[in-house]
Design a protein around this motif. Structure first.
Motif, PDB file in Angstrom:
ATOM      1  N   GLY A  71      11.990   9.977  -1.121  1.00  0.00           N
ATOM      2  CA  GLY A  71      11.610   9.504   0.202  1.00  0.00           C
ATOM      3  C   GLY A  71      11.861   8.022   0.393  1.00  0.00           C
ATOM      4  N   SER A  72      11.517   7.533   1.579  1.00  0.00           N
ATOM      5  CA  SER A  72      11.852   6.155   1.945  1.00  0.00           C
ATOM      6  C   SER A  72      11.089   5.117   1.132  1.00  0.00           C
ATOM      7  CB  SER A  72      11.606   5.939   3.438  1.00  0.00           C
ATOM      8  OG  SER A  72      10.252   6.156   3.784  1.00  0.00           O
ATOM      9  N   GLN A  73       9.839   5.405   0.764  1.00  0.00           N
ATOM     10  CA  GLN A  73       9.088   4.426  -0.023  1.00  0.00           C
ATOM     11  C   GLN A  73       9.674   4.275  -1.422  1.00  0.00           C
ATOM     12  OE1 GLN A  73       6.856   2.275   1.030  1.00  0.00           O
ATOM     13  NE2 GLN A  73       7.086   3.119   3.091  1.00  0.00           N
ATOM     14  N   MET A  74      10.111   5.365  -2.016  1.00  0.00           N
ATOM     15  CA  MET A  74      10.761   5.283  -3.313  1.00  0.00           C
ATOM     16  C   MET A  74      12.088   4.524  -3.213  1.00  0.00           C
ATOM     17  SD  MET A  74       8.996   6.343  -5.773  1.00  0.00           S
ATOM     18  CE  MET A  74       7.713   7.450  -6.345  1.00  0.00           C
ATOM     19  N   ALA A  90       1.630   6.669  -6.793  1.00  0.00           N
ATOM     20  CA  ALA A  90       0.418   7.361  -7.240  1.00  0.00           C
ATOM     21  C   ALA A  90       0.516   8.869  -7.077  1.00  0.00           C
ATOM     22  CB  ALA A  90      -0.794   6.824  -6.474  1.00  0.00           C
ATOM     23  N   ILE A  91       1.224   9.334  -6.051  1.00  0.00           N
ATOM     24  CA  ILE A  91       1.256  10.783  -5.811  1.00  0.00           C
ATOM     25  C   ILE A  91       2.471  11.462  -6.426  1.00  0.00           C
ATOM     26  CG2 ILE A  91       0.013  10.403  -3.652  1.00  0.00           C
ATOM     27  CD1 ILE A  91       2.543  11.142  -2.131  1.00  0.00           C
ATOM     28  N   ALA A  92       3.363  10.697  -7.044  1.00  0.00           N
ATOM     29  CA  ALA A  92       4.595  11.281  -7.583  1.00  0.00           C
ATOM     30  C   ALA A  92       4.311  12.362  -8.613  1.00  0.00           C
ATOM     31  CB  ALA A  92       5.482  10.184  -8.184  1.00  0.00           C
ATOM     32  N   LYS A 118       0.807  -1.216   0.000  1.00  0.00           N
ATOM     33  CA  LYS A 118       0.000   0.000   0.000  1.00  0.00           C
ATOM     34  C   LYS A 118       0.844   1.272   0.000  1.00  0.00           C
ATOM     35  CE  LYS A 118      -0.297  -0.615   4.956  1.00  0.00           C
ATOM     36  NZ  LYS A 118      -1.084  -1.208   6.019  1.00  0.00           N
ATOM     37  N   ASN A 119       1.911   1.274   0.810  1.00  0.00           N
ATOM     38  CA  ASN A 119       2.722   2.488   0.911  1.00  0.00           C
ATOM     39  C   ASN A 119       3.518   2.756  -0.361  1.00  0.00           C
ATOM     40  OD1 ASN A 119       1.754   2.770   3.495  1.00  0.00           O
ATOM     41  ND2 ASN A 119       3.563   1.910   4.471  1.00  0.00           N
ATOM     42  N   GLN A 120       4.040   1.683  -0.971  1.00  0.00           N
ATOM     43  CA  GLN A 120       4.762   1.875  -2.227  1.00  0.00           C
ATOM     44  C   GLN A 120       3.806   2.344  -3.332  1.00  0.00           C
ATOM     45  OE1 GLN A 120       5.461  -1.784  -0.775  1.00  0.00           O
ATOM     46  NE2 GLN A 120       6.246  -0.285   0.657  1.00  0.00           N
TER      47      GLN A 120
END
Length: 537
Positions: free
Chosen positions: A453-456, A408-410, A401-403
């Motif tokens: 960020g960390s998810q990327m 999606a918001i990039a 979900k976080n990735q």
């Protein structure tokens, strides 16, 4: 906009996985029946939900009404325990009496005990027949281990409450504003990292700390795991050797090399002299007070403790980087382990075992289906109303979900147009956009979900051909020797590790303590783990 706490957000992040279609609307179920559950009271639900939704309760709410209308299932709680201790007592009493609720959510040891007591049913066939494509895709995306962990003698007795394994990988957090000021580049090796620490400590002056470390050597942050990965060491993991067998990662030659390197850092003043008695809160003070610009941590490190640094010094900035290697040409090898820790199971006395799958289908439809877009009503309405998804008797995570949110918001963050974002993705867009526009109180969210960020970074870990993820290979129930001796055996190792790092003894002591570890039960534990491992092949 109301800010969410770390605990609230990490518990309710439900950004969408786009890989599954909407669950088909089934014909109305004319048969009504009751399914029993148990749960523990959540103290935050009174303030977050019940104080606002006066006509809703645990037993009668939007979820229980939906379940009755759509599935013909009446939700009944055999008990709602006031705390975890009483929940355990009540559940153990029910097991002893052979009368557990129809649907339970338990850890893998409890599930094994239920299987051995013949109190739960085979769920594999029910899942295959009744699970929606969306539900199946979510379980599959978590990997095979979480299903194998609830499979005994070839029979799948549970459905995993899936979680995200990649988020257990360590990353290196560096004070980016200092990097920019000093003209420093991203580190690739331990030597590069030491050079950055030298530069940072010279800038800080008196009281400077090269790398933050606390007394929890294997926690999510300020620990030694990411540093150890540089040397091919994986403390407290069971890792595969060249001959195909598993070895305890805390006992390998690579771990000795890690301790030698940490001892060198300690001796040369890079580590706080009192790190081994400082808990995370104490160790974080150097980060918050601009005395340290380097630490290893997990994906949420920006939310704590680094956000506290920004709250005190709005000019500060931090960025996550890949963990470094011991040599220039080496692969980047972060360790990961199975994050899933709970499984749903169905009582052998339940007349409708398929009810569990149907309930999970319905939950996924209402919370995760992008076409229906009912997330706000059934999960997080917003405007002060948090965590309505907790009213459901069953729930589920989307493992990636976080990735998916970060992806999606990039583009919307670049254009400033959220487009058709909704639910948690929209919230994270709004938080990140506000941070980019100067709201330093929301800086941490942007460092998790925004560009760089960390998810990327976790996505890079999964896609970078120069990164090799090393997985903890043991995900079974604790073996007999583990249950009796592992805590003591780990303590023996950890005490020796601290003495080696702080120079109270030399690294040669490592060989002696490992030999003692094997003699005191480590060999038996290793044999049991390998017997289990061979059975999985």
């Amino acid at each position: 906009m109301k800010k969410r706490t770390l605990a609230a957000l990490l518990g309710t992040l439900t950004a969408l996985s786009s890989v599954a279609p909407t669950m088909a609307q089934a014909a109305e179920n004319t048969e009504e029946y009751t399914v029993t559950f148990c749960r523990t009271q959540d103290s935050t639900m009174e303030s977050d939900i019940f104080s606002i939704l006066k006509d809703e309760s645990y037993e009668d709410n939007r979820w229980t009404r939906l379940i009755a209308d759509r599935l013909g299932i009446n939700v009944k709680y055999l008990w709602i325990a006031p705390n975890e201790e009483q929940q355990t007592q009540k559940f153990n009493a029910a097991v002893a009496a052979g009368t557990i609720p129809d649907i339970v959510c338990v850890d893998k040891l409890t599930l094994k005990n239920l299987v051995e007591a013949d109190l739960v049913v085979d769920m594999g066939s029910y899942f295959e027949e009744y699970a929606s494509d969306l539900l199946k895709s979510m379980i599959e995306s978590a990997g095979e281990q979480c299903v194998q962990a609830c499979t005994f003698d070839g029979v799948q007795y549970g459905i995993p409450y899936v979680d995200c394994d990649i988020e257990t990988a360590q990353m290196l957090w560096l004070r980016q504003d200092w990097m920019d000021e000093l003209g420093l580049e991203a580190p690739k090796t331990i030597d590069d990292l030491k050079g950055i620490m030298d530069a940072f400590m010279e800038k800080v002056g008196d009281g400077a700390v090269g790398m933050a470390l606390c007394n929890d050597l294997y926690g999510n942050l300020m620990d030694i795991k990411g540093f150890a990965n540089a040397y091919g060491a994986y403390p407290r993991y069971w890792v595969q050797q060249d001959d195909g067998t598993l070895v305890y990662g805390s006992t390998t030659p690579e771990m000795k090399q890690t301790l030698e390197a940490l001892a060198d850092l300690y001796q040369n003043g890079y580590l706080d002299e009192e790190f081994h008695v400082n808990d995370g809160t104490k160790a974080a003070e150097d980060l918050v007070n601009d005395k340290c610009g380097v630490l290893y941590g997990w994906h949420a490190t920006a939310l704590w403790p680094l956000q506290d640094n920004l709250n005190q010094n709005p000019d500060a900035d931090w960025r996550p980087y890949q963990i470094v290697t011991s040599e220039e040409s080496a692969e980047v090898t972060p360790g990961i382990n199975m994050m899933t820790s709970s499984w749903y199971a169905v009582s052998s006395e339940c007349e409708h075992p398929e009810a569990l799958v149907e309930l999970l289908n319905l939950y996924c439809e209402k919370v995760f289906d992008p076409e229906l877009n009912e997330y706000s009503y059934y999960a997080n309405p917003g405007d002060g109303l948090e965590g309505v998804w907790r009213l459901s008797p069953v729930s589920l995570n989307s493992p990636d979900k976080n990735q998916q949110t970060a992806k999606a918001i990039a583009e919307p963050l670049k254009t400033g147009d959220p487009g058709d974002l909704y639910g948690e993705q929209l919230s994270m867009y709004e938080y990140s956009k506000a941070a980019q526009d100067g709201d330093t109180t929301l800086w941490g969210w942007n460092r998790v979900f925004g560009e760089g960020g960390s998810q990327m970074l976790l996505i890079d870990y999964e896609n970078d051909e120069n990164v090799k993820l090393v997985r903890d290979q043991f995900y079974g129930v604790a073996t007999e020797t583990m249950s009796m001796r592992k805590t003591t055996l780990d303590t023996v190792l950890d005490e020796a590790f601290i003495k080696i790092i702080t120079g109270q003894t030399t690294a040669d002591e490592f060989d002696n303590v490992v030999e003692s570890w094997y003699s005191a039960g480590g060999q038996d534990m290793t044999d049991e783990v390998n017997e289990w491992y061979q059975a999985q092949q």
